[in-house]
Design a protein around this motif. Sequence first.
Motif: not given
Length: 446
Positions: A311, A125, A77, A128-129, A74, A82
């Motif tokens: 987050l 996010w 990222l 991507k994880r 987290a 973003h």
Amino acid sequence: MTTPAERGRRGKDARKRVSRSAHALWVPSVDRPDPVAVLERQGRDRLPELLPIRYGRMAASPFAFLRGSAAVMAADLASQPHTGLTVQLCGDAHLLNFGLYASPERGLVFDLNDFDETFPGPFEWDVKRLAASVALAARENGHPGPRVHRAALETVAAYRTAVRRLSRLDELAVWYERIDAERLLPLLRSARHRGRAEGSLTRARRRTSLQALGRLTEVVDGRRRIIHDPPLIEPAGASDSAALRKIFSDYRSTLTEERRLLLDRYRFVDAARKVVGVGSVGTRCFIVLLTGRDIDDPLFLQIKEARESVLEEHLPSGPYTHPGHRVVAGQRLLQAAADVFLGWTTGPQSRAFYWRRLRDAKSPAGVAGMSPAELAAYGRLCGTALARAHARSGDRMAIAGYLGGADTFERAVADFALAYADRTAADHAILGAAVAAGVVNAAPGV
């Protein structure tokens, strides 16, 4: 009212903030914190006697490390630009947080099934994880480099394709979209893949409260109780049992009227503390046995401590002040068919908890040992499920506009996934070194 075309253009405008190809870049922040320090900070308010289990599980492999280090990713990222295209994030969308579970209508559906970290944030996010977890799983299965990249790419391509399809559907059609078990087999391309999927379906159907009754309980002096298996399952103790009984009515009040009526037909029998997952180890988690018509009519509930999402420190404030409410609301929003016993409450020392049913035909996939084709197929399925969840909670037309019809986004995120897999392997080695030096106490294999 904003038109679909205008919403699509809003997504295309987001490319000015972050181009699709820019997602390939992975540049660690110059002040990136030590990953072990992040984990230790998380552990300060956890049960200290359970932390060695957490570290032992995370030290098992880079993929296991990723599972337990949502807070590390987290922060990573958050250090990158973003899109600003907000959805209700799962917050921990790795491969093993998808699986089969029973809908209220008792059909099997495939979906996300872990929401401890759910929070509103940029859609990419979660993507991507998920892609990073695919890359790590492929490497641990010994897949060659090009097949690792291909698995991550196909996962993200499935997400993009599904979002674009959902962007063309009406609101109710999107809301009621689900991946039923019957739709799984046609998604798979070979008899071998279908055979593995059929085995997963069979295991899921067997994972019921009645199966749990035989595995988790025993009858002592005519009374059924939860079997003790320390340190993973231990008696709740008189004070914890009393507290759970006390907060039971508060939890009940968060259910709808008809579900309260159903719950009232059960009585509280026994409770135990249970160790669950990887990243969650050390948080306070209990299982409660209730019985209905007789001692052979069980209902198992899990009561899990809800903490601040990893987050939250990186994003604007969310709509819920109670962490348990946040988890429940996020699950209800993201899942196609949420557990009827989902609820939340505040426990002793003002700790937040959420309640859900335990073992309701839940069955995560066993990704270890999957062939390259199998893992790619499973990644596509997870990407499709994630797109469905995001389409319910965010502006699917804007996201579709951002993603577009080309493969630019999936190629970039696949590149990111491989680079982040390298970073995770390095972080895993840092944890291993800390364990070897005695700085971190780990209990492997528990």
